[in-house]
Design a protein around this motif. Structure first.
Motif, short mmCIF file in Angstrom:
data_model
loop_
_atom_site.label_atom_id
_atom_site.label_comp_id
_atom_site.label_asym_id
_atom_site.label_seq_id
_atom_site.Cartn_x
_atom_site.Cartn_y
_atom_site.Cartn_z
N PRO A 134 0.84 -1.21 0.00
CA PRO A 134 0.00 0.00 0.00
C PRO A 134 0.87 1.26 0.00
CG PRO A 134 0.22 -0.83 2.23
CD PRO A 134 1.00 -1.77 1.36
N ARG A 135 0.45 2.25 -0.73
CA ARG A 135 1.14 3.54 -0.74
C ARG A 135 0.53 4.40 0.36
NH1 ARG A 135 -0.11 8.16 -3.36
NH2 ARG A 135 -1.69 7.08 -4.60
N LEU A 136 1.37 4.84 1.30
CA LEU A 136 0.87 5.54 2.48
C LEU A 136 0.84 7.04 2.25
CD1 LEU A 136 2.55 3.64 5.46
CD2 LEU A 136 0.36 3.22 4.35
N ALA A 137 -0.25 7.66 2.68
CA ALA A 137 -0.39 9.11 2.55
C ALA A 137 -0.12 9.81 3.87
CB ALA A 137 -1.79 9.46 2.05
N ALA A 138 -0.55 9.20 5.00
CA ALA A 138 -0.41 9.88 6.29
C ALA A 138 -0.31 8.85 7.40
CB ALA A 138 -1.60 10.81 6.54
N GLY A 183 -8.30 2.98 3.29
CA GLY A 183 -8.15 3.37 1.89
C GLY A 183 -8.69 4.76 1.61
N GLN A 184 -8.03 5.46 0.70
CA GLN A 184 -8.43 6.80 0.29
C GLN A 184 -8.88 6.78 -1.17
OE1 GLN A 184 -8.53 9.26 2.69
NE2 GLN A 184 -7.98 7.47 3.95
N PRO A 185 -9.65 7.80 -1.62
CA PRO A 185 -10.16 7.81 -3.00
C PRO A 185 -9.07 7.72 -4.07
CG PRO A 185 -11.31 9.45 -1.66
CD PRO A 185 -10.19 8.93 -0.82
N ASP A 186 -7.88 8.24 -3.78
CA ASP A 186 -6.83 8.22 -4.80
C ASP A 186 -6.05 6.91 -4.81
OD1 ASP A 186 -5.46 8.42 -2.44
OD2 ASP A 186 -4.25 10.17 -3.02
N GLY A 187 -6.48 5.91 -4.02
CA GLY A 187 -5.81 4.62 -4.01
C GLY A 187 -4.74 4.51 -2.94
#
Length: 575
Positions: free
Chosen positions: A165-169, A222-226
Motif C-alpha cells: 500500500p502507498r501511504l499518505a499519512a 483506503g483513500q479515493p486516490d488509491g
C-alpha cells in the motif's frame, strides 16, 4: 543379384508431391478446426459481454476437452447466475483439463471467499501465484483476505508485489506522550511511499524494544486516490503503568512470594524506563534494578545499566555428590553491576554487547567435599559478553516463526585457583498459531544448549528446574526445597527442550485465561563429576496462564518428573 535402379525424374516428382501433401493436409485440417473454435469463442465472448448468461451456458456444453477460454466463460456465466455449485464444478473441470491455467484457481478462490471459506480461498490463490507470481489481481485478492484476518504481515507480503500500500499519512489514536522525535524514528515510514513488510516488522521491533506499548494495532484506511492512511493504536505505559489499577497490580503482583516490583516507564517522556525488584524472603533476599533508554533519542539503539544483589541460602544435598552422608549447604552473597548496549539492525536481526563486574562470597559451607572447594571460591570477576538474535524463518501465511539466538562471554576471576573462563549458549525458538486469526491456540517449542570453558564458580553453573530467578525450566523439577535453592540439577553444560500448547479458555477486557499441556526434556552435566543429572530428564504437566490488565501474567501449573514419578506444583509471574 539385386538390381539398384535410379529413380527417374518423373518418379522423383511424384514422391515430392506426396511429401508436400503429407505435410500440408494435417495443417489444413487443423486450420479448418481452429477457425470454428475461434468463431465460437468470439460468439461466446459477445454473449457474455451482453449479459446473456444463460445463452453462454447453452453455447458451451459441460463436456471435457473444451478450450480453456470457453470453459472459463461457462464457469463465469454460472457464477453470474449464482449457480455456485455448478460454477465450482465448471472451474474444477477446467483446472483438471488445464492445470497450468491460473485463472481457474483464482475463480475457485472467489467462490470460496463468497462462502467465507477464507483458508480454502488462500490455498487456491497461493497455487495460482505459484504459476504466475506477478498476477496483480491474485496478489491483491490474497492480501485483502489476510488483512481481513488481521494478518498484516502476510497482507503486506503480497501487496508489496504489486506496489501497495502507498501511504499518505500516519496518525496516532491516542497520541502517545513519548517524545515525538523518538516516536517518529521508531516508525519506518515515508509519506507517499510503499509501506514494505520489512518496514512494518522493523517498526514493531523498535516499538517492542521501547517497552512502552501494549495491545498494539496498525490500521490501514483506503483513500479515493488509491493511497492509504496508517493509524497506530496502542495502550501506553506512563509513569508506573497504563493507569493506577494496572500500576498497582504490577507493583504488588509478587506479594505471595514476598516480592514487589517498583517500575516506572517513559520518565521525562524520553523512553527512559526504570524496572526494579525487591524480595525480602529470609531464604533468598534480592534487590535488582535496571535503567533502559534509547541512546541519543534513537529507538534502534538502547543503553541498559543494571545492578543485582542477592543473599541466598542453598541446600545442595541432592545435587552435589548425592551419596554424601551429611547435608550439604551454603550461603551465597553476590552483587553484579553492568552496562549493555542493544542494536536493532533490522526486522531480521539484533545484537547486544556489554561489560559486567561481579563479586561473590560463599559463607557457612557445610558438607561440601574438599575436592569440590574450587567451585566455592569467593572473589570478583570481570566479563565481556555479547549476543545476537535472528529470525531464520518467517512464514506469515501459516503464522509460524523460527528465531535463532547465540550468546557468548569471556571473563577472568581475580582469585586463585580460578582464572579465565568462557561461556557459549545457543537457542532455537519456534512459535506457531495454527488458526488463521486470533490466539485461541499457540504452540511453542524451544531448544537451548550451553557450555562453559575453564573453571567457573558455583553461581555460574546452569540450573535446570523451576526457579523464578532463571528461565531454564524443567517444570517437574522444583529448584526450591523448603524455600532454599539447590534442589534442581546443576552443571557446566546443558541441553533443554521445552514444548507447550496454550488454548484460550476464557477472556474478557480485563483478563485472559489460557490452558494447555507441556513437555520438557533435557540433560545437565559437568566434567567434574560433582554435579549433573545421572540420566536424561523428562517432565510433563499442565499449566494455566492468566493474562491480567496487559501488565503481567500469572502462571500456575502441575509438573511431573517422569523418571522419579515425583509430582510438583509451580506458580510464578511474568511480564
Amino acid at each position: 543379384m539385386e538390381s539398384h535402379r535410379q529413380l527417374g525424374p518423373a518418379g522423383g516428382a511424384v514422391r515430392l508431391i506426396f511429401l508436400v501433401l503429407f505435410i500440408l493436409l494435417p495443417c489444413s485440417a487443423a486450420a479448418q478446426t481452429a477457425a470454428p473454435a475461434a468463431d465460437k469463442l468470439l460468439q461466446v465472448r459477445k454473449l457474455y459481454e451482453a449479459g446473456r448468461w444463460n445463452d453462454v451456458v447453452q453455447a458451451v456444453p459441460d463436456s471435457p476437452g473444451e478450450p480453456a477460454d470457453l470453459e472459463l466463460y461457462r464457469g463465469l456465466a454460472l457464477a453470474k447466475l449464482q449457480r455456485w455449485d455448478e460454477a465450482r464444478e465448471a472451474f474444477e473441470a477446467g483446472l483438471a483439463g488445464h492445470p497450468r491455467d491460473a485463472r481457474f484457481l483464482t475463480e475457485l478462490a472467489g467462490i470460496a471467499y463468497r462462502e467465507r471459506k477464507y483458508a480454502l480461498a488462500t490455498r487456491y490463490l497461493r497455487r495460482a501465484l505459484a504459476i504466475d507470481p506477478h498476477d496483480d489481481y491474485a496478489n491483491n485478492f490474497i492480501a485483502s483476505i489476510y488483512f481481513l484476518e488481521d494478518n498484516l504481515e502476510a497482507a503486506l507480503k503480497y501487496w508489496n508485489r504489486v506496489g501497495k500500500p502507498r501511504l499518505a499519512a500516519l496518525t496516532y489514536a491516542p497520541q502517545p506522550s513519548l517524545d515525538p522525535l523518538i516516536l517518529d524514528r521508531a516508525f519506518s515510514f515515508s509519506p507517499d511511499g510503499v509501506w514494505g513488510r520489512n518496514q512494518y516488522l522493523t517498526t514493531k521491533t523498535r516499538l517492542d524494544a521501547l517497552d512502552l506499548f501494549s495491545r498494539t494495532r496498525f490500521d490501514l484506511a483506503g483513500q479515493p486516490d488509491g493511497s492509504f492512511d496508517l493509524t497506530f493504536r496502542a495502550a501506553e505505559r506512563n509513569g508506573w503503568g497504563g493507569d493506577k489499577w494496572q500500576g498497582l497490580f504490577s507493583l504488588l503482583r509478587g506479594l505471595p512470594f514476598e516480592t514487589v516490583y517498583p517500575q516506572f516507564y517513559d520518565l521525562g517522556h524520553s523512553g527512559f524506563n526504570w524496572l526494579s525488584l525487591l524480595r525480602w524472603d529470609d531464604q533468598k533476599r534480592r534487590l535488582s534494578s535496571e535503567l533502559d533508554a534509547p541512546l541519543f533519542q534513537n529507538p534502534a539503539v538502547h543503553v541498559r545499566l543494571y545492578y543485582d544483589a542477592r543473599d541466598e541460602n542453598w541446600n545442595v544435598s541432592n545435587t552435589i555428590v548425592p551419596s554424601a552422608p551429611s547435608p550439604s549447604s551454603l550461603n551465597l552473597e553476590k552483587a553484579v553491576a553492568g552496562a549493555e548496549i542493544h542494536f536493532i539492525e533490522s526486522s531480521r536481526w539484533q545484537w547486544r554487547g556489554g561489560i559486567e563486574y561481579s563479586d561473590r562470597e560463599y559463607r557457612t559451607l557445610s558438607g561440601i567435599p574438599a575436592s569440590a572447594a574450587s567451585f566455592f571460591t569467593s572473589g570478583s570477576a570481570l566479563e565481556l559478553h555479547s549476543g545476537v538474535q535472528r529470525f531464520v524463518i518467517r512464514f506469515p501465511e501459516r503464522r509460524f516463526t523460527l528465531l535463532a539466538g547465540a550468546s557468548g562471554a569471556l571473563g577472568a576471576f581475580f582469585a586463585n585457583p580460578l582464572g579465565h573462563y568462557g561461556r557459549l549458549q545457543g537457542s532455537l525458538a519456534a512459535d506457531w498459531f495454527p488458526q488463521a486469526q486470533g490466539e485461541d491456540y499457540e504452540i511453542q517449542t524451544r531448544l537451548r544448549g550451553g557450555v562453559t570453558f575453564g573453571k567457573v564458580p558455583f553461581d555460574d553453573l546452569f540450573t535446570l528446574g523451576f526457579d523464578r530467578d532463571t528461565n531454564l525450566w524443567l517444570h517437574g523439577h522444583p529448584a526450591l526445597n523448603d524455600g532454599q535453592k539447590g534442589s534442581a540439577p546443576l552443571g557446566r553444560n546443558f541441553t533443554l527442550v521445552n514444548w507447550e500448547l496454550d488454548k484460550i479458555a476464557y477472556e474478557n477486557p480485563f483478563f485472559t485465561v489460557k490452558l494447555g499441556p507441556l513437555l520438557d526434556t533435557g540433560d545437565v552435566y559437568d566434567p567434574s563429576g560433582f554435579f549433573g543429572s545421572p540420566k536424561w530428564l523428562w517432565d510433563t504437566g499442565l499449566q494455566t496462564k492468566i493474562h491480567v490488565l496487559d501488565s503481567a501474567e500469572i502462571i500456575l501449573g502441575y509438573g511431573k518428573d517422569l523418571r522419579s514419578g515425583r509430582n510438583s506444583f509451580f506458580a510464578t509471574f511474568s511480564r
